[in-house]
Design a protein around this motif. Sequence first.
Motif, PDB file in Angstrom:
ATOM      1  N   THR A  14      40.668  51.933  41.501  1.00 25.44           N
ATOM      2  CA  THR A  14      40.597  53.128  40.655  1.00 25.44           C
ATOM      3  C   THR A  14      39.162  53.423  40.240  1.00 25.44           C
ATOM      4  O   THR A  14      38.729  54.576  40.223  1.00 25.44           O
ATOM      5  CB  THR A  14      41.486  52.936  39.419  1.00 25.44           C
ATOM      6  OG1 THR A  14      42.829  52.638  39.823  1.00 25.44           O
ATOM      7  CG2 THR A  14      41.491  54.205  38.568  1.00 25.44           C
ATOM      8  N   ALA A  15      38.412  52.369  39.891  1.00 25.76           N
ATOM      9  CA  ALA A  15      37.012  52.554  39.477  1.00 25.76           C
ATOM     10  C   ALA A  15      36.174  53.106  40.628  1.00 25.76           C
ATOM     11  O   ALA A  15      35.294  53.949  40.412  1.00 25.76           O
ATOM     12  CB  ALA A  15      36.448  51.227  38.976  1.00 25.76           C
ATOM     13  N   GLN A  71      42.625  48.010  39.556  1.00 25.38           N
ATOM     14  CA  GLN A  71      41.595  48.548  38.670  1.00 25.38           C
ATOM     15  C   GLN A  71      40.308  48.824  39.434  1.00 25.38           C
ATOM     16  O   GLN A  71      39.660  49.855  39.227  1.00 25.38           O
ATOM     17  CB  GLN A  71      41.335  47.586  37.520  1.00 25.38           C
ATOM     18  CG  GLN A  71      40.296  48.090  36.527  1.00 25.38           C
ATOM     19  CD  GLN A  71      39.996  47.087  35.436  1.00 25.38           C
ATOM     20  OE1 GLN A  71      40.326  45.913  35.571  1.00 25.38           O
ATOM     21  NE2 GLN A  71      39.375  47.531  34.363  1.00 25.38           N
ATOM     22  N   ARG A  72      39.920  47.912  40.319  1.00 27.20           N
ATOM     23  CA  ARG A  72      38.704  48.108  41.090  1.00 27.20           C
ATOM     24  C   ARG A  72      38.825  49.322  42.011  1.00 27.20           C
ATOM     25  O   ARG A  72      37.874  50.097  42.160  1.00 27.20           O
ATOM     26  CB  ARG A  72      38.415  46.859  41.911  1.00 27.20           C
ATOM     27  CG  ARG A  72      38.071  45.628  41.075  1.00 27.20           C
ATOM     28  CD  ARG A  72      36.732  45.792  40.386  1.00 27.20           C
ATOM     29  NE  ARG A  72      35.653  45.941  41.341  1.00 27.20           N
ATOM     30  CZ  ARG A  72      34.394  46.215  41.001  1.00 27.20           C
ATOM     31  NH1 ARG A  72      34.081  46.411  39.719  1.00 27.20           N
ATOM     32  NH2 ARG A  72      33.457  46.316  41.918  1.00 27.20           N
ATOM     33  N   TRP A  74      46.000  55.375  34.988  1.00 29.24           N
ATOM     34  CA  TRP A  74      45.669  53.971  35.247  1.00 29.24           C
ATOM     35  C   TRP A  74      46.446  53.062  34.303  1.00 29.24           C
ATOM     36  O   TRP A  74      46.974  52.026  34.715  1.00 29.24           O
ATOM     37  CB  TRP A  74      44.173  53.748  35.102  1.00 29.24           C
ATOM     38  CG  TRP A  74      43.813  52.320  34.837  1.00 29.24           C
ATOM     39  CD1 TRP A  74      43.166  51.821  33.758  1.00 29.24           C
ATOM     40  CD2 TRP A  74      44.108  51.195  35.668  1.00 29.24           C
ATOM     41  NE1 TRP A  74      43.042  50.464  33.853  1.00 29.24           N
ATOM     42  CE2 TRP A  74      43.606  50.049  35.015  1.00 29.24           C
ATOM     43  CE3 TRP A  74      44.752  51.041  36.900  1.00 29.24           C
ATOM     44  CZ2 TRP A  74      43.732  48.777  35.560  1.00 29.24           C
ATOM     45  CZ3 TRP A  74      44.868  49.775  37.440  1.00 29.24           C
ATOM     46  CH2 TRP A  74      44.358  48.655  36.774  1.00 29.24           C
ATOM     47  N   VAL A  75      46.533  53.437  33.031  1.00 27.13           N
ATOM     48  CA  VAL A  75      47.280  52.617  32.068  1.00 27.13           C
ATOM     49  C   VAL A  75      48.748  52.526  32.468  1.00 27.13           C
ATOM     50  O   VAL A  75      49.352  51.440  32.472  1.00 27.13           O
ATOM     51  CB  VAL A  75      47.123  53.190  30.645  1.00 27.13           C
ATOM     52  CG1 VAL A  75      48.072  52.488  29.676  1.00 27.13           C
ATOM     53  CG2 VAL A  75      45.686  53.040  30.162  1.00 27.13           C
ATOM     54  N   ALA A 131      46.567  43.380  39.585  1.00 26.18           N
ATOM     55  CA  ALA A 131      46.167  44.369  38.583  1.00 26.18           C
ATOM     56  C   ALA A 131      44.655  44.600  38.626  1.00 26.18           C
ATOM     57  O   ALA A 131      44.192  45.743  38.509  1.00 26.18           O
ATOM     58  CB  ALA A 131      46.595  43.908  37.188  1.00 26.18           C
ATOM     59  N   TYR A 132      43.892  43.521  38.807  1.00 26.25           N
ATOM     60  CA  TYR A 132      42.435  43.670  38.887  1.00 26.25           C
ATOM     61  C   TYR A 132      42.030  44.440  40.140  1.00 26.25           C
ATOM     62  O   TYR A 132      41.126  45.289  40.094  1.00 26.25           O
ATOM     63  CB  TYR A 132      41.776  42.298  38.876  1.00 26.25           C
ATOM     64  CG  TYR A 132      40.263  42.345  38.988  1.00 26.25           C
ATOM     65  CD1 TYR A 132      39.480  42.727  37.904  1.00 26.25           C
ATOM     66  CD2 TYR A 132      39.627  42.027  40.190  1.00 26.25           C
ATOM     67  CE1 TYR A 132      38.097  42.781  38.010  1.00 26.25           C
ATOM     68  CE2 TYR A 132      38.246  42.072  40.303  1.00 26.25           C
ATOM     69  CZ  TYR A 132      37.483  42.451  39.212  1.00 26.25           C
ATOM     70  OH  TYR A 132      36.118  42.502  39.322  1.00 26.25           O
ATOM     71  N   PRO A 169      42.524  58.194  33.197  1.00 25.90           N
ATOM     72  CA  PRO A 169      42.689  56.968  32.382  1.00 25.90           C
ATOM     73  C   PRO A 169      44.136  56.685  32.022  1.00 25.90           C
ATOM     74  O   PRO A 169      44.580  55.529  32.074  1.00 25.90           O
ATOM     75  CB  PRO A 169      41.839  57.260  31.137  1.00 25.90           C
ATOM     76  CG  PRO A 169      40.857  58.295  31.557  1.00 25.90           C
ATOM     77  CD  PRO A 169      41.582  59.139  32.548  1.00 25.90           C
ATOM     78  N   LEU A 202      49.087  50.333  35.540  1.00 22.18           N
ATOM     79  CA  LEU A 202      48.886  48.917  35.213  1.00 22.18           C
ATOM     80  C   LEU A 202      50.126  48.323  34.575  1.00 22.18           C
ATOM     81  O   LEU A 202      50.581  47.232  34.957  1.00 22.18           O
ATOM     82  CB  LEU A 202      47.684  48.770  34.283  1.00 22.18           C
ATOM     83  CG  LEU A 202      47.381  47.347  33.790  1.00 22.18           C
ATOM     84  CD1 LEU A 202      47.043  46.440  34.964  1.00 22.18           C
ATOM     85  CD2 LEU A 202      46.244  47.358  32.771  1.00 22.18           C
TER      86      LEU A 202
END
Length: 301
Positions: A295-296, A292-293, A222-223, A288-289, A219, A226
Amino acid sequence: MGAVSAPDPPRRRPPRNWTGLAFVAPFLLVFGVGVVAPLGYASGLSLYRDQLIGGRSFVGLQNYTDAATDPRFLDGISRVGIFLAVQVPIMIALALLVALVLDSGRVRGMRFMRLSIFMPYAVPSVVAALMWGFIYGDQFGLVGQVNAATGLSLPSPLSQTWVLPAIGNVVTWEFVGYNMLILYAALRAVPEELYEASEIDGAGEIRKAFSVKLPALRPALWVATLFSIIGSFQLFNEPNVLQSLAPGSISTHFTPNMYAYQLAFNANQVTYSAAVAVVLGLITVVVAYAAQRMTARQESR
């Protein structure tokens, strides 16, 4: 006949409690004034065009169509994309390495090390760019002095070939400490029971880093990533300051933000500049999205 029961009295709604809204109101006010209003104004402004004859007129999405085919804007986007793809992984990797070393507890003077690594982040970006610009100078700076003292001909970091890596070095120097602090704080929050269990299983420091620390850092990583992605698209201060030292290497459209600034304040194309800024913001959100995807998906495996 049986007795008819009286209808139930209408239920009264409980009075609304506005206490929660009172706590949130300051944030909503600042968010509305500082974020929503400027975005709305820029979006509305981008739908118009200033003309010498007729003044400002409504053109709809024409500014966005022009931005999508503008070679200067696309050149800045591609340059920032290269910068992001190279500089961000290097910076995050360095920050991760430093955070792991400091968390291991095997470094003497950890407080001094944390402070010294974080200190460049406290230096304003304009000051950092000026400082590194005079170091990079091959006529007046450290590079020039080394060439004169040793007879070497070191390549100029402010040349067209090396100016983007030179800017990446400045940004990395500034923000490694910031990202290190995010990762180090996340490491300090890892429960000690996990370390004790791994030691019982015979894990050494390297094994603990890969099996315990890195999974716990996802986490925080990721922050940090980002924030770095957003910062890459916002690149402005460093190339804008270095432009006066290397005008032949850094153009007015070197980055999208520099191009938007030049359009608004030098070319007097405020409406088109607003469209460029909105498009840049949308690209930042999409990238950025997408990150995020990705990473998820990796975490769900």
